[in-house]
Design a protein around this motif. Structure first.
Motif, PDB file in Angstrom:
ATOM      1  N   ASN A 180     -10.980  -0.946  -3.841  1.00  0.00           N
ATOM      2  CA  ASN A 180      -9.552  -0.914  -3.454  1.00  0.00           C
ATOM      3  C   ASN A 180      -9.104  -2.224  -2.828  1.00  0.00           C
ATOM      4  O   ASN A 180      -8.069  -2.782  -3.189  1.00  0.00           O
ATOM      5  N   LYS A 181      -9.885  -2.699  -1.862  1.00  0.00           N
ATOM      6  CA  LYS A 181      -9.479  -3.912  -1.144  1.00  0.00           C
ATOM      7  C   LYS A 181      -9.423  -5.107  -2.084  1.00  0.00           C
ATOM      8  O   LYS A 181      -8.527  -5.934  -2.002  1.00  0.00           O
ATOM      9  N   MET A 239      -6.353  -5.015  -4.391  1.00  0.00           N
ATOM     10  CA  MET A 239      -5.115  -5.365  -3.696  1.00  0.00           C
ATOM     11  C   MET A 239      -5.089  -6.843  -3.335  1.00  0.00           C
ATOM     12  O   MET A 239      -4.065  -7.500  -3.466  1.00  0.00           O
ATOM     13  N   GLY A 296      -7.952   4.750  -0.157  1.00  0.00           N
ATOM     14  CA  GLY A 296      -8.150   3.304  -0.021  1.00  0.00           C
ATOM     15  C   GLY A 296      -9.579   2.891   0.267  1.00  0.00           C
ATOM     16  O   GLY A 296      -9.843   1.728   0.534  1.00  0.00           O
ATOM     17  N   LYS A 318       1.140   4.063  -4.979  1.00  0.00           N
ATOM     18  CA  LYS A 318      -0.217   4.282  -5.478  1.00  0.00           C
ATOM     19  C   LYS A 318      -0.349   3.759  -6.900  1.00  0.00           C
ATOM     20  O   LYS A 318       0.631   3.459  -7.581  1.00  0.00           O
ATOM     21  N   GLY A 330       0.801  -1.223   0.000  1.00  0.00           N
ATOM     22  CA  GLY A 330       0.000   0.000   0.000  1.00  0.00           C
ATOM     23  C   GLY A 330       0.834   1.272   0.000  1.00  0.00           C
ATOM     24  O   GLY A 330       0.296   2.377   0.040  1.00  0.00           O
TER      25      GLY A 330
END
Lengths: 318, 251, 318, 251
Positions: C281-282, C285, C276, C109, C106
């Motif tokens: 986003n989660k 990732m 985030g 970006k 994280g």
């Protein structure tokens, strides 16, 4: 115990069975009786659990909400059957974890029919109609078997199975009264499930190794071939009613015997599947083993929590 | 227009049950114990049952010979109005129970209010459902405690699930146009009034379960407006498969 | 090196840039130049890689074979862009693994636009048309940026991006010339992607912290607000051509300025997503981290195999 | 009837490419390295390209205004005739490469023969495809060696995949009615003649990769007759989703 004492206990035991008395877990029983029952009951329990998978495969794709609900209920019933069959087995001094271990390691068997894939919605009908139909024929006599917990479990199982069987037939009926595509789907399912269903009733009597002893213990009342004939005689008219064709060119009503004659069963296929080489054996075992292994942390947590709670209660009591 | 609002309102309630039931149905036979498999299937069954009651009512309002199955299976993705929470995947059993718990607490508060609806059919559905939902909530709360207060591993996994799912809780209280219109007539539940009790109840269980209540300023929403997560598309490919492939048939 | 020597090197360096000479990896460069370039190039590379996910989401569901092939090709191009951008970045003395680590932790970006979900097929059109459109506006000036490897990578990237952009527009055009459902799907996609695309061009000049230095190094030729205006001026007539409506009631052609006026951007949303808390986003990732972690054994094997091969060759050579 | 056989024959070849391409497409962006992602996507692209060539030809034979997309997206499950091998899931990268390798070796042998077909269109498609397929085979063979002869972990994983997938190899050589009819006319490849070379080639690579060649008496088959594994249904829910949901539209 001396050999003589054992012999005498055995004589009493056999006499009780002959008198149709139930054997209960705390009663004395020969070791072979215990072992045979553990094998058969657990195999039956495993079949319920593995049997959830081919039907579970269509829950997310059921064609109507009513059918989705009915399928969920059916799979839930199977889990329930598994639960009380494992419980019946546990009364014989074996734990559910041990039984799972036998299943997952391939030591224990389950009904080979569940190693075939469910490829269309009609398979939900065919499984109910044919597979549950064959299961009932196998199981109804077990409601009077000698071992009490098994007999009582079977009473409950059989009641639900005949509901499932009717439900399966009704799925087929709807398809057969539907569009040509639907009827073809039903025919295709019958084509694929017919022979495996016949095999489900076990090897021919000549090849069956457990029959004699099982008859004596009322774990069996009829031979595999008799059960198979009963299944065929009962099912063929139902296929006629549906208007679909049993995929056996040799199938013919025999006026003389009052039974249907039928064609040769492909026993090579039967043994191939039994030995682990059916279309889905690996998948079924992987699914079960994955469920078990991925659930380990959950079961550990439940255990740890229960222990903590026990301690907390104890503390409060002091 | 009143009927359109009522129809939309019913759909938005029922879609939650449908999609959560569908998610639970995926798990059949794959759970950590036989008992959880039975319970999970049972909850799915309750939810699909509730869905049918709602959709049958909605189909009657819609008229034109539409059935519960038309509503369940033949809408486009953006016409489904369930909250994002219920479409989240069965990542692991902690997610399954977390999703269930975070929905159940809301669901019970909601059903208790819906029983008071001036719409008799909705009140009757709620009255029947409230018993089921109380059981769901008891079941999921118990598991939150077991997993939260079980082993260090289960605590971490449960916390991970709660942290991830928390972002979807706020949407439960969003009011659509239909919500507002129907609430003003005493038909719909005013969800904004449930929020305080919800977070209080949820927090109490989490604390008892030795879990940290997430602090969060930003929440994710969209389902109630028909803008779903990327998971929804895949749910629908399976859900709708038969009805799309074999249109206009009876099953 | 003394401060004075560094100052003199810096002066030479700045003069070279001013003369439009390219800086190459082996050339002396100020530490800040190196760091800024690592940050920007890797951020750009990460965006290509993460950007594969929202489009990859529709490969299995593409509505025609032609579109499926084109989408596969596009996602493959993005992976290719990632590859040469990481390579350009590596010339600055940082490894791809380090860069991945920054992404996965994280720390680094990537373009926030990829944190929105792709919910319909029309999103494949909108991403090509709007997102790639905005990207090109950002990137074309970089073909003349001062750092050689980056500039050369961008020449290739931009060529492919404009192909993607045309392809995206063509998807939209087909939808807009299709059935009412299709046109509505296109409108819905424009509604959801319009504002995030405007945000893609960066915060307003007042909030932008890197602009001045970047201008000097030709990492930037125009301010964010200028680029945004250019994007709007270029895109609105295209929406008119498609016959769909830009979701901005304040959008209006301004005769005086020769530009479109437009409504207020929701910068709260922008910062929420950057920090985030966007819709995906989660998920993005997790997908990246899972791919990386699940692939560890594969990369280890490739490494071990290469070493063994090296030894085998060495042995043969002796 | 000759045309029906030719149509069926083309379909049975093309479906392998379609379904394998579809499986590879699922992986985009989720592979172990950027390079394997690029290569995997590239292979998928080749396969979908080949599929289009075959289906376009088949659509022409079928006539009635049918298109490649009707054939690709609008058949029932049992009308797809791909072998079971290509529908097996992306369990892990060892399975992906194992499936690819076991198919590629066959595919190249097959394409080399198809170039000799008396049917000019098929011969031309094969001539174009053979270069692509040689590359696929090189790529997958290299990975079999890397994984087999990499670390103990990768060896075990690769062996697991080969053991599981091996059961699906024999079906590659099954001959359908269409196969036989077309082979007798010099149009189709006589797959039975490829079997020996296939197992020889495969075994050589496995041995070089320090992997054990499975011994197996029983093989699993069905796809060529339209009886697929349970994975196939899920592949189709996604593959067909758009065409089923939005019928008769152009994209």
């Amino acid at each position: 115990m001396s050999d003589k004492e054992i012999k005498s206990l055995e004589a009493i035991f056999e006499a009780r069975i002959a008198r149709d008395e139930k054997i209960e877990p705390k009663d004395w029983m020969p070791e072979k009786y215990r072992k045979t029952h553990i094998r058969q009951i657990s195999q039956h329990a495993h079949s319920e659990i593995v049997g959830m998978l081919p039907e579970g495969n269509w829950i997310s794709r059921a064609p109507s909400l009513r059918r989705k609900a009915a399928l969920l209920a059916k799979v839930q019933d199977e889990a329930g059957h598994g639960l009380y069959l494992y419980a019946a087995c546990e009364t014989l001094g074996v734990s559910r974890d041990e039984l799972y271990d036998q299943l997952h390691s391939g030591k224990a068997k389950y009904s080979s029919i569940f190693n075939y894939p469910t490829v269309t919605w009609a398979d939900m009908g065919a499984i109910g109609w044919l597979v549950d139909g064959a299961a009932i024929i196998n199981q109804v006599p077990l409601c009077n078997t000698s071992f009490g917990p098994y007999a009582r479990a079977m009473v409950r199982v059989c009641k639900e199975e005949s509901f499932h069987q009717r439900q399966g037939f009704e799925i087929m009926l709807k398809l057969c009264n539907g569009t040509p595509e639907q009827k073809e789907m039903a025919q295709d399912a019958l084509n694929r499930w017919w022979w495996p269903s016949l095999m489900m009733l076990g090897p021919t009597d000549a090849e069956s190794i457990h029959t004699e002893q099982s008859m004596k213990w009322k774990l069996k009342r009829k031979t595999n071939d008799e059960l198979r004939q009963q299944f065929i005689d009962q099912t063929v008219p139902q296929a006629d009613l549906l208007g679909i064709t049993v995929p056996d060119p040799d199938l013919k009503w025999n006026e003389e015997t009052g039974h249907y004659d039928f064609g040769e069963i492909n026993w090579d296929e039967f043994w191939q599947v039994v030995k682990g080489h059916g279309p889905c054996n690996k998948k079924r075992m992987k699914d079960r083993v994955n469920a078990w292994e991925n659930g380990a942390w959950v079961r550990d947590a439940a255990m740890a929590y229960a222990e903590k709670n026990e301690k907390r209660k104890l503390k409060e009591a002091i | 227009m009143k009927n359109q609002h009522l129809f939309n309102y019913i759909i938005s309630i029922a879609d939650n049950s449908l999609i959560l039931g569908q998610r639970l149905g995926e798990l059949c036979g794959h759970g950590p114990t036989l008992e959880t498999d039975i319970a999970g299937t049972n909850i799915a069954l309750d939810l699909i049952g509730q869905t049918r009651n709602y959709y049958q009512y909605a189909a009657k309002i819609q008229g034109g010979g539409k059935t519960e199955d038309d509503i369940a299976f033949l809408r486009l993705e953006k016409e489904y109005k369930n909250v994002l929470l219920v479409e989240q995947p069965n990542t692991h059993f902690g997610y399954v129970m977390g999703r269930q718990f975070l929905f159940d607490v809301f669901h019970l508060l909601f059903m208790n209010q819906l029983m008071q609806s001036k719409d008799d059919t909705l009140a009757a559905i709620a009255k029947k459902g409230v018993k089921e939902v109380s059981y769901h909530k008891r079941f999921s709360s118990d598991w939150i405690k077991r997993l939260g207060d079980g082993t260090p591993e289960s605590n971490a996994k449960m916390q991970e699930a709660i942290n991830d799912l928390w972002a979807y809780t706020d949407e439960l209280f969003d009011q659509t146009e239909a919500d507002k219109a129907m609430a003003s007539e005493g038909i719909a539940v005013d969800t904004t009034k449930l929020k305080e009790s919800y977070y209080k109840e949820v927090s109490e269980v989490l604390e008892e379960a030795k879990l940290t209540v997430p602090e969060r300023k930003y929440f994710t929403r969209g389902g109630k407006k028909g803008v779903h997560s990327e998971y929804m598309g895949y749910i629908l490919t399976e859900l709708q498969y038969m009805q799309r492939t074999y249109p206009n048939m009876e099953w």
